[in-house]
Design a protein around this motif. Structure first.
Motif, mmCIF file in Angstrom:
data_model
loop_
_atom_site.group_PDB
_atom_site.id
_atom_site.type_symbol
_atom_site.label_atom_id
_atom_site.label_comp_id
_atom_site.label_asym_id
_atom_site.label_seq_id
_atom_site.Cartn_x
_atom_site.Cartn_y
_atom_site.Cartn_z
ATOM 1 N N THR A 93 0.893 -1.213 -0.052
ATOM 2 C CA THR A 93 -0.019 0.223 0.024
ATOM 3 C C THR A 93 0.942 1.174 -0.147
ATOM 4 O O THR A 93 1.667 1.501 0.711
ATOM 5 C CB THR A 93 -1.074 0.152 1.093
ATOM 6 O OG1 THR A 93 -1.570 -1.157 1.306
ATOM 7 C CG2 THR A 93 -1.887 1.152 1.163
ATOM 8 N N THR A 94 0.593 2.033 -0.993
ATOM 9 C CA THR A 94 1.389 3.429 -1.095
ATOM 10 C C THR A 94 1.023 4.463 -0.141
ATOM 11 O O THR A 94 -0.199 4.723 -0.174
ATOM 12 C CB THR A 94 1.575 3.827 -2.570
ATOM 13 O OG1 THR A 94 2.204 2.820 -3.436
ATOM 14 C CG2 THR A 94 2.310 4.926 -2.405
ATOM 15 N N ALA A 151 -8.171 5.539 19.695
ATOM 16 C CA ALA A 151 -8.018 6.426 20.555
ATOM 17 C C ALA A 151 -6.359 6.492 20.833
ATOM 18 O O ALA A 151 -6.037 7.457 21.195
ATOM 19 C CB ALA A 151 -8.488 5.831 21.866
ATOM 20 N N ASP A 152 -5.894 5.367 20.404
ATOM 21 C CA ASP A 152 -4.192 5.531 20.522
ATOM 22 C C ASP A 152 -3.553 6.605 19.822
ATOM 23 O O ASP A 152 -2.637 7.246 20.024
ATOM 24 C CB ASP A 152 -3.663 4.050 20.253
ATOM 25 C CG ASP A 152 -3.905 3.076 21.561
ATOM 26 O OD1 ASP A 152 -3.890 3.498 22.686
ATOM 27 O OD2 ASP A 152 -4.486 2.028 21.279
ATOM 28 N N LEU A 153 -4.177 6.602 18.668
ATOM 29 C CA LEU A 153 -3.689 7.561 17.502
ATOM 30 C C LEU A 153 -4.245 8.764 17.379
ATOM 31 O O LEU A 153 -3.618 9.732 16.498
ATOM 32 C CB LEU A 153 -3.885 6.773 16.209
ATOM 33 C CG LEU A 153 -3.389 5.028 16.138
ATOM 34 C CD1 LEU A 153 -3.867 4.442 14.876
ATOM 35 C CD2 LEU A 153 -1.903 5.023 16.315
ATOM 36 N N LYS A 154 -5.321 9.046 17.880
ATOM 37 C CA LYS A 154 -6.209 10.203 17.238
ATOM 38 C C LYS A 154 -5.294 11.703 17.579
ATOM 39 O O LYS A 154 -5.634 12.723 16.922
ATOM 40 C CB LYS A 154 -7.418 10.557 17.964
ATOM 41 C CG LYS A 154 -7.448 10.674 19.653
ATOM 42 C CD LYS A 154 -8.858 10.809 20.123
ATOM 43 C CE LYS A 154 -8.531 10.985 21.665
ATOM 44 N NZ LYS A 154 -9.993 10.901 22.355
ATOM 45 N N ASP A 155 -4.539 11.678 18.685
ATOM 46 C CA ASP A 155 -3.626 13.186 18.748
ATOM 47 C C ASP A 155 -2.417 13.068 18.393
ATOM 48 O O ASP A 155 -1.570 13.993 18.467
ATOM 49 C CB ASP A 155 -3.563 13.245 20.345
ATOM 50 C CG ASP A 155 -5.007 13.381 20.955
ATOM 51 O OD1 ASP A 155 -6.079 14.115 20.233
ATOM 52 O OD2 ASP A 155 -5.538 13.028 22.298
ATOM 53 N N ARG A 210 3.956 8.248 11.285
ATOM 54 C CA ARG A 210 5.011 7.566 10.264
ATOM 55 C C ARG A 210 5.929 6.548 11.096
ATOM 56 O O ARG A 210 6.337 5.627 10.599
ATOM 57 C CB ARG A 210 5.480 8.593 9.465
ATOM 58 C CG ARG A 210 6.286 8.103 8.365
ATOM 59 C CD ARG A 210 6.908 9.135 7.371
ATOM 60 N NE ARG A 210 7.841 8.719 6.404
ATOM 61 C CZ ARG A 210 9.407 9.049 6.500
ATOM 62 N NH1 ARG A 210 9.424 9.686 7.667
ATOM 63 N NH2 ARG A 210 9.963 8.489 5.579
ATOM 64 N N ILE A 211 6.622 7.271 12.300
ATOM 65 C CA ILE A 211 7.373 6.640 12.771
ATOM 66 C C ILE A 211 6.549 5.275 13.478
ATOM 67 O O ILE A 211 7.278 4.202 13.528
ATOM 68 C CB ILE A 211 8.027 7.525 13.962
ATOM 69 C CG1 ILE A 211 8.690 8.573 13.426
ATOM 70 C CG2 ILE A 211 8.770 6.693 15.009
ATOM 71 C CD1 ILE A 211 9.880 8.077 12.710
ATOM 72 N N THR A 233 -4.326 0.063 10.560
ATOM 73 C CA THR A 233 -5.007 1.044 11.415
ATOM 74 C C THR A 233 -4.208 2.344 11.470
ATOM 75 O O THR A 233 -5.080 3.612 11.252
ATOM 76 C CB THR A 233 -5.222 0.451 12.946
ATOM 77 O OG1 THR A 233 -5.792 -0.610 12.818
ATOM 78 C CG2 THR A 233 -5.834 1.683 13.643
ATOM 79 N N ILE A 234 -2.897 2.296 11.628
ATOM 80 C CA ILE A 234 -2.041 3.627 11.540
ATOM 81 C C ILE A 234 -2.100 4.427 10.209
ATOM 82 O O ILE A 234 -2.228 5.509 10.042
ATOM 83 C CB ILE A 234 -0.475 3.227 11.762
ATOM 84 C CG1 ILE A 234 -0.509 2.676 13.297
ATOM 85 C CG2 ILE A 234 0.212 4.526 11.827
ATOM 86 C CD1 ILE A 234 0.638 2.209 13.640
ATOM 87 N N GLU A 235 -2.134 3.207 9.239
ATOM 88 C CA GLU A 235 -2.338 4.096 7.684
ATOM 89 C C GLU A 235 -3.626 4.570 7.436
ATOM 90 O O GLU A 235 -3.561 5.678 6.823
ATOM 91 C CB GLU A 235 -2.041 2.650 6.891
ATOM 92 C CG GLU A 235 -1.884 3.334 5.301
ATOM 93 C CD GLU A 235 -1.861 2.086 4.453
ATOM 94 O OE1 GLU A 235 -2.200 2.299 3.213
ATOM 95 O OE2 GLU A 235 -1.829 0.891 4.616
ATOM 96 N N ALA A 236 -4.614 4.027 7.766
ATOM 97 C CA ALA A 236 -5.812 4.752 7.840
ATOM 98 C C ALA A 236 -5.942 6.076 8.383
ATOM 99 O O ALA A 236 -6.439 7.134 7.930
ATOM 100 C CB ALA A 236 -6.970 3.742 8.324
#
Length: 310
Positions: A206-207, A243-247, A254-255, A302-305
């Protein structure tokens, strides 16, 4: 290609290493899986070993005098623990119907059936080979190699291809190989930092983007250092939530996404990522493509989305 795995207890590492070196001289580095102790910090030990056993044809169980792992304080032997690494390797080999060759070393005798957990008691009745570390070592190894080829022939598998004798340079040879591979990746490889390579292979990518990546702010580095070098030190053990990623900022996401791959020793062409992960002792680049567990693949998705939403 056929492959041999050498299973051993750390106390027998020197003898097991000599056995593995001899097999490598005969069959080549890629045909022998050894040195479990080199699995880097942060790697999923169980996952790595299980995959190696599934991929191999023969498991050599190096059994030394302390293989059972008895203690002097009256506690149960290490082999009684279902989580013991040696027991896990043998049981996994049995589960996947791998040929098991017991090898007695350093004067060891085959353990009595009563000394073994129920799942391993069959070993007591196996005809084990013996390898002495003295003047008979090469003769004993020749017999072992003959047995390996006989087993493969009986199973309808091609015998392992013998190669010209080589000497295994444990530290420096591996370092030179890694450096050469890193140079090749840097020179001709794709932009790995922009491509999410999952365990499905080259067709499962996935790019994320093709813009010039930003530098990593010091605040991100400090946050990682406070958690042993990870933004999410448990992203290989639990599912990440929105919730882990929203902020998190774009660079933090990316990291976080790439550290999942870095944990497994992935090379990075992008200098920003290479420099960032290289500052942490756990990062040991070893491969261009690395396998992920289903949990880790889900976390990457999940992070990519979330990245796409930024």
């Amino acid at each position: 290609m056929s492959m041999i795995m050498v299973s051993y207890r750390r106390v027998d590492q020197d003898t097991a290493g000599r056995i593995a070196d001899h097999l490598i001289e005969k069959y080549g580095e890629k045909s022998v899986f050894f040195d479990v102790n080199s699995i880097r910090t942060g790697a999923n030990f169980v996952d790595r070993i299980a995959k190696a056993i599934v991929a191999c044809d023969i498991v050599i169980a190096v059994i030394g005098p302390h293989w059972i792992g008895k203690t002097d304080d009256g506690k149960p032997a290490r082999l009684e623990d279902p989580a013991d690494s040696v027991r896990f390797e043998i049981e996994t080999a049995l589960k996947h119907n791998k040929t098991l060759l017991p090898l007695l070393v350093n004067g060891a005798t085959m353990p009595e059936a009563a000394e073994l957990p129920e799942s391993l008691r069959f070993l007591h009745f196996c005809n084990a080979a013996r390898v002495d570390s003295g003047q008979d070592f090469r003769m004993h190894m020749t017999r072992l190699i003959d047995t390996i080829n006989e087993v493969l022939n009986e199973a309808g598998r091609s015998p392992l291809r013998q190669v010209s004798p080589i000497k295994r340079y444990w530290k420096y040879g591996a370092g030179l190989a890694a450096a050469a591979l890193a140079l090749a990746v840097w020179t001709i490889g794709p932009a790995f930092e922009h491509t999410v390579v999952k365990s499905g292979g080259p067709d499962d990518q996935t790019t994320v983007g093709r813009t010039t990546p930003p530098a990593v702010p010091a605040s991100v580095t400090q946050r990682a250092k406070a958690h042993d070098g990870f933004l999410f030190p448990d992203s290989d053990r639990r599912f990440l939530s929105e919730a882990d990623l929203k902020d998190m900022s774009a660079i933090e996401l990316r990291i976080a996404r790439n550290e999942i791959f870095a944990r497994h020793g992935r090379f990075f062409k992008d200098q920003v990522l290479a420099n960032y992960f290289s500052q942490f002792a756990w990062y040991q680049p070893a491969a261009v493509e690395v396998p992920l567990s289903n949990l880790e693949t889900t976390n990457v998705d999940t992070i990519e989305a979330t990245e796409h939403e930024k």
